[in-house]
Design a protein around this motif. Sequence first.
Motif, PDB file in Angstrom:
ATOM      1  N   ALA A 156      72.093 -35.669  79.957  1.00  0.00           N
ATOM      2  CA  ALA A 156      72.941 -36.822  79.535  1.00  0.00           C
ATOM      3  C   ALA A 156      72.665 -36.990  77.803  1.00  0.00           C
ATOM      4  N   LEU A 157      71.390 -36.695  77.464  1.00  0.00           N
ATOM      5  CA  LEU A 157      71.237 -36.920  75.905  1.00  0.00           C
ATOM      6  C   LEU A 157      71.775 -36.146  75.039  1.00  0.00           C
ATOM      7  N   PRO A 158      71.903 -34.720  75.436  1.00  0.00           N
ATOM      8  CA  PRO A 158      72.582 -33.801  74.660  1.00  0.00           C
ATOM      9  C   PRO A 158      74.205 -33.878  74.908  1.00  0.00           C
TER      10      PRO A 158
ATOM     11  N   PRO B 246      57.410 -30.061  67.111  1.00  0.00           N
ATOM     12  CA  PRO B 246      58.064 -29.842  65.784  1.00  0.00           C
ATOM     13  C   PRO B 246      59.531 -29.406  66.183  1.00  0.00           C
ATOM     14  N   ILE B 247      60.450 -29.292  65.129  1.00  0.00           N
ATOM     15  CA  ILE B 247      61.663 -28.787  65.420  1.00  0.00           C
ATOM     16  C   ILE B 247      62.061 -27.789  64.164  1.00  0.00           C
ATOM     17  N   ASP B 248      61.041 -26.917  63.887  1.00  0.00           N
ATOM     18  CA  ASP B 248      61.127 -26.013  63.089  1.00  0.00           C
ATOM     19  C   ASP B 248      62.069 -25.026  63.423  1.00  0.00           C
ATOM     20  N   LEU B 249      62.324 -24.945  64.662  1.00  0.00           N
ATOM     21  CA  LEU B 249      63.087 -23.874  64.954  1.00  0.00           C
ATOM     22  C   LEU B 249      64.611 -23.914  65.178  1.00  0.00           C
ATOM     23  N   HIS B 250      64.843 -25.535  65.210  1.00  0.00           N
ATOM     24  CA  HIS B 250      66.289 -26.109  64.908  1.00  0.00           C
ATOM     25  C   HIS B 250      66.705 -25.681  63.605  1.00  0.00           C
ATOM     26  N   ILE B 251      65.449 -26.064  62.673  1.00  0.00           N
ATOM     27  CA  ILE B 251      66.126 -26.091  61.187  1.00  0.00           C
ATOM     28  C   ILE B 251      66.227 -24.549  60.776  1.00  0.00           C
TER      29      ILE B 251
ATOM     30  N   VAL C 122      64.296 -26.188  74.587  1.00  0.00           N
ATOM     31  CA  VAL C 122      65.428 -26.695  75.155  1.00  0.00           C
ATOM     32  C   VAL C 122      66.254 -27.358  74.340  1.00  0.00           C
ATOM     33  N   THR C 123      65.731 -28.213  73.605  1.00  0.00           N
ATOM     34  CA  THR C 123      66.785 -29.137  72.514  1.00  0.00           C
ATOM     35  C   THR C 123      67.013 -28.089  71.458  1.00  0.00           C
ATOM     36  N   GLY C 124      66.108 -27.277  71.118  1.00  0.00           N
ATOM     37  CA  GLY C 124      66.402 -26.151  70.050  1.00  0.00           C
ATOM     38  C   GLY C 124      67.773 -25.432  70.532  1.00  0.00           C
TER      39      GLY C 124
ATOM     40  N   ARG D 182      66.700 -21.616  79.540  1.00  0.00           N
ATOM     41  CA  ARG D 182      67.611 -21.449  80.700  1.00  0.00           C
ATOM     42  C   ARG D 182      67.702 -22.539  81.662  1.00  0.00           C
ATOM     43  N   GLU D 183      66.912 -23.547  81.103  1.00  0.00           N
ATOM     44  CA  GLU D 183      66.988 -25.033  81.976  1.00  0.00           C
ATOM     45  C   GLU D 183      68.589 -25.347  82.144  1.00  0.00           C
ATOM     46  N   PRO D 184      68.670 -25.937  83.480  1.00  0.00           N
ATOM     47  CA  PRO D 184      69.951 -26.391  83.951  1.00  0.00           C
ATOM     48  C   PRO D 184      70.769 -27.451  82.985  1.00  0.00           C
TER      49      PRO D 184
ATOM     50  N   THR E  28      57.193 -28.176  83.131  1.00  0.00           N
ATOM     51  CA  THR E  28      56.054 -28.914  82.555  1.00  0.00           C
ATOM     52  C   THR E  28      56.153 -30.375  82.949  1.00  0.00           C
ATOM     53  N   ASP E  29      57.614 -30.927  82.988  1.00  0.00           N
ATOM     54  CA  ASP E  29      57.669 -32.228  83.313  1.00  0.00           C
ATOM     55  C   ASP E  29      57.318 -32.762  85.004  1.00  0.00           C
ATOM     56  N   MET E  30      56.906 -31.710  85.562  1.00  0.00           N
ATOM     57  CA  MET E  30      56.288 -31.829  87.080  1.00  0.00           C
ATOM     58  C   MET E  30      54.856 -31.733  86.884  1.00  0.00           C
TER      59      MET E  30
ATOM     60  N   ASN F  61      49.200 -31.351  74.511  1.00  0.00           N
ATOM     61  CA  ASN F  61      48.286 -32.438  74.974  1.00  0.00           C
ATOM     62  C   ASN F  61      49.072 -33.302  76.072  1.00  0.00           C
ATOM     63  N   ARG F  62      49.244 -32.439  76.971  1.00  0.00           N
ATOM     64  CA  ARG F  62      49.792 -32.962  78.223  1.00  0.00           C
ATOM     65  C   ARG F  62      48.888 -33.442  79.570  1.00  0.00           C
ATOM     66  N   PHE F  63      47.563 -34.030  79.175  1.00  0.00           N
ATOM     67  CA  PHE F  63      46.911 -34.348  80.291  1.00  0.00           C
ATOM     68  C   PHE F  63      46.379 -35.630  80.022  1.00  0.00           C
TER      69      PHE F  63
ATOM     70  N   LEU G 218      56.168 -40.562  79.769  1.00  0.00           N
ATOM     71  CA  LEU G 218      57.009 -40.633  80.989  1.00  0.00           C
ATOM     72  C   LEU G 218      56.401 -40.017  82.243  1.00  0.00           C
ATOM     73  N   ARG G 219      55.863 -38.683  82.147  1.00  0.00           N
ATOM     74  CA  ARG G 219      55.650 -38.051  83.288  1.00  0.00           C
ATOM     75  C   ARG G 219      53.966 -38.363  83.829  1.00  0.00           C
ATOM     76  N   ALA G 220      53.211 -38.733  82.783  1.00  0.00           N
ATOM     77  CA  ALA G 220      52.041 -39.260  83.141  1.00  0.00           C
ATOM     78  C   ALA G 220      51.986 -40.397  83.867  1.00  0.00           C
TER      79      ALA G 220
HETATM   80  C1  EPZ Z   1      62.722 -30.762  76.267  1.00  0.00           C
HETATM   81  O1  EPZ Z   1      61.972 -31.212  75.167  1.00  0.00           O
HETATM   82  C2  EPZ Z   1      62.905 -32.125  77.317  1.00  0.00           C
HETATM   83  N1  EPZ Z   1      63.207 -33.101  76.638  1.00  0.00           N
HETATM   84  C3  EPZ Z   1      61.196 -32.167  77.522  1.00  0.00           C
HETATM   85  O2  EPZ Z   1      61.402 -33.394  78.483  1.00  0.00           O
HETATM   86  C4  EPZ Z   1      60.580 -31.096  78.255  1.00  0.00           C
HETATM   87  O3  EPZ Z   1      59.314 -31.358  78.658  1.00  0.00           O
HETATM   88  C5  EPZ Z   1      60.711 -29.923  77.263  1.00  0.00           C
HETATM   89  O4  EPZ Z   1      61.989 -29.821  77.002  1.00  0.00           O
HETATM   90  C6  EPZ Z   1      60.179 -28.542  78.010  1.00  0.00           C
HETATM   91  O5  EPZ Z   1      60.839 -28.421  78.967  1.00  0.00           O
HETATM   92  C7  EPZ Z   1      64.639 -33.226  76.536  1.00  0.00           C
HETATM   93  O6  EPZ Z   1      65.429 -32.194  76.975  1.00  0.00           O
HETATM   94  C8  EPZ Z   1      65.100 -34.192  75.698  1.00  0.00           C
HETATM   95  P1  EPZ Z   1      61.105 -27.504  73.727  1.00  0.00           P
HETATM   96  P2  EPZ Z   1      61.995 -30.388  74.115  1.00  0.00           P
HETATM   97  O7  EPZ Z   1      61.743 -27.714  72.299  1.00  0.00           O
HETATM   98  O8  EPZ Z   1      63.264 -29.660  73.724  1.00  0.00           O
HETATM   99  C9  EPZ Z   1      57.648 -26.002  70.907  1.00  0.00           C
HETATM  100  C10 EPZ Z   1      60.614 -35.259  79.603  1.00  0.00           C
HETATM  101  O9  EPZ Z   1      59.640 -35.587  79.937  1.00  0.00           O
HETATM  102  N2  EPZ Z   1      58.880 -26.047  69.696  1.00  0.00           N
HETATM  103  O10 EPZ Z   1      61.175 -26.867  74.940  1.00  0.00           O
HETATM  104  O11 EPZ Z   1      61.641 -31.016  72.834  1.00  0.00           O
HETATM  105  C11 EPZ Z   1      57.384 -27.449  71.252  1.00  0.00           C
HETATM  106  O12 EPZ Z   1      56.258 -27.858  70.345  1.00  0.00           O
HETATM  107  C12 EPZ Z   1      60.571 -34.705  78.081  1.00  0.00           C
HETATM  108  O13 EPZ Z   1      61.730 -35.715  80.020  1.00  0.00           O
HETATM  109  C13 EPZ Z   1      58.507 -25.628  68.556  1.00  0.00           C
HETATM  110  O14 EPZ Z   1      57.439 -25.079  68.252  1.00  0.00           O
HETATM  111  O15 EPZ Z   1      60.788 -29.200  74.241  1.00  0.00           O
HETATM  112  C14 EPZ Z   1      56.859 -26.895  72.626  1.00  0.00           C
HETATM  113  O16 EPZ Z   1      55.391 -26.546  72.569  1.00  0.00           O
HETATM  114  C15 EPZ Z   1      59.302 -34.454  77.791  1.00  0.00           C
HETATM  115  N3  EPZ Z   1      59.349 -25.737  67.457  1.00  0.00           N
HETATM  116  C16 EPZ Z   1      57.548 -25.674  73.219  1.00  0.00           C
HETATM  117  O17 EPZ Z   1      58.299 -25.482  71.963  1.00  0.00           O
HETATM  118  C17 EPZ Z   1      60.644 -26.091  67.712  1.00  0.00           C
HETATM  119  O18 EPZ Z   1      61.539 -26.149  66.806  1.00  0.00           O
HETATM  120  C18 EPZ Z   1      58.767 -26.303  74.129  1.00  0.00           C
HETATM  121  O19 EPZ Z   1      59.374 -27.360  73.507  1.00  0.00           O
HETATM  122  C19 EPZ Z   1      61.028 -26.596  69.120  1.00  0.00           C
HETATM  123  C20 EPZ Z   1      60.121 -26.803  69.928  1.00  0.00           C
END
Ligand code: EPZ
Length: 454
Positions: free
Chosen positions: A53-55, A154-159, A195-197, A219-221, A335-337, A361-363, A401-403
């Motif tokens: 829903a967010l994207p 980080p969002i460096d890959l988006h940028i 995923v969001t990138g 490749r997430e749904p 990872t969310d499970m 840091n997901r512990f 959230l998941r913790a």
């Molecule tokens: C999405 O986050 C989900 N959020 C997360 O769900 C989920 O845990 C994550 O994907 C992994 O599946 C949404 O979809 C809103 P990533 P996202 O970019 O896109 C690194 C929840 O609990 N990275 O796939 O932010 C990053 O640091 C949430 O619902 C870069 O280095 O995750 C991580 O180590 C938590 N640079 C790895 O990639 C970037 O520009 C995967 O992150 C982007 C990411």
Amino acid sequence: MPSRGWSNSLDLYGGRGAFIWAHIYTGTMDKFVIRGGNPLQGSIKISGAKNSALPCMAAAILTEDEVILENVPQVRDIETERKLLESMGAEVELGYGRAQHRTSIRCAVLSDPVAKYEIVKTMRASSLVLGPLIARTGMARVAMPGGCAIGGRPIDLHIKGLEAMGATILQEHGYLEARANRLKGAHIVFDKITVTGTEDLLMAAALADGESLFENCAREPEVVDLAALLRAMGARIEGAGTSTIHVRGVARLHGARHRINPDRIEAGTYLIAGAITGGDLHVEGCNPGHLGAVMGKLEQCGVKLDVSKESVRVRAGDRLSASDITTEEYPGFPTDMQAQFMALATQANGTSLVTENIFENRFMHVGELNRMGANITVQGRTATVRGGARLQSAAVMCSDLRASAALVLAALVADGESILDRVYHIDRGYEHLEEKLRGAGAQIRRMGEVFARR
Ligand code: EPZ
């Protein structure tokens, strides 16, 4: 859920009172009280996926027409995204309580294409508006999300991807200042799977001039769900759900109606709830096809699953066996499970190794689970979970959230009454969690912080 009205009793308590009432009215000081020991029975209906829903809400930025989304979950992150879009000039009507939870978004005028820090700091996924804003308006001012409990995010890959498409992006005073006349299609290979990138660049490419080829995509749904909406809006996209996505940019996108996928992480969480409580639970309205890795692992542990087209029946087997997991990008174990599986592993016969490869840091749930009597040690990215623990009720603190979901699962089997603080973390991504669990026989109630008058 946060109501929209401010109390008219701010004067009752003065400044501090306003703070308190604000928290009560927004549920940010709520707690859960959970008495363990009840096996879950009956059925739980799965809601729409927050992470779809967010994207999809952000995609509405790409057109001045109305976009209608069905099955949007009533969770805090969706409310945050509503505020974000409205702050930019969009008209958003969340359809809670309406048929199909029908949400309407119209970005006819984006008078202020700025994602302000006050909103972005509460939800990293706000960065999803970056690509659409640049594609639609040629500019964007988006606060850098900063880290969160689970990592630097980080969002460096988006940028990097948007710059490859012709955007000029400066980083100053904690904001990204982006400009582009018109984005151009590009060939981009993601350094890491994001995923969001993937979603951000997919939305940008939909309106870019020319063709884009993205490799090493997520490749997430949820990516597939977004692509389905974009195609319904007139985008030309092939390959969503695979590592390679091809987009042919178009000049304009139009409105559309789209139904959000069921939430695979919510479904996985309730499968584990049925297993850990030794119940017999039907998880309804889910997509078992999105749960392959989770269901495979549960069956390895001896959990009984009966899978139908849109539901899964979960029952505890005669014996819950330990098993190792390593989190990976989809279709690997999500990872969310990870936290939820760890809660289950505390009850298994034997020792399970839980390795977290996605976030650094997901512990955060380990310390609180140990306070409830679990026996977990962490070395780097791997937690060692010694099973057979008799969990005791305790007052525990939710952190992300998941913790938080893991603490709910632990409290459902702990002896006695546990108090979970800061449940706003849960409200971010689980719709009506306490009602759903209570409907399946759990003893759980929400306790708002009620302050006696001075
Ligand atoms: C999405 O986050 C989900 N959020 C997360 O769900 C989920 O845990 C994550 O994907 C992994 O599946 C949404 O979809 C809103 P990533 P996202 O970019 O896109 C690194 C929840 O609990 N990275 O796939 O932010 C990053 O640091 C949430 O619902 C870069 O280095 O995750 C991580 O180590 C938590 N640079 C790895 O990639 C970037 O520009 C995967 O992150 C982007 C990411």
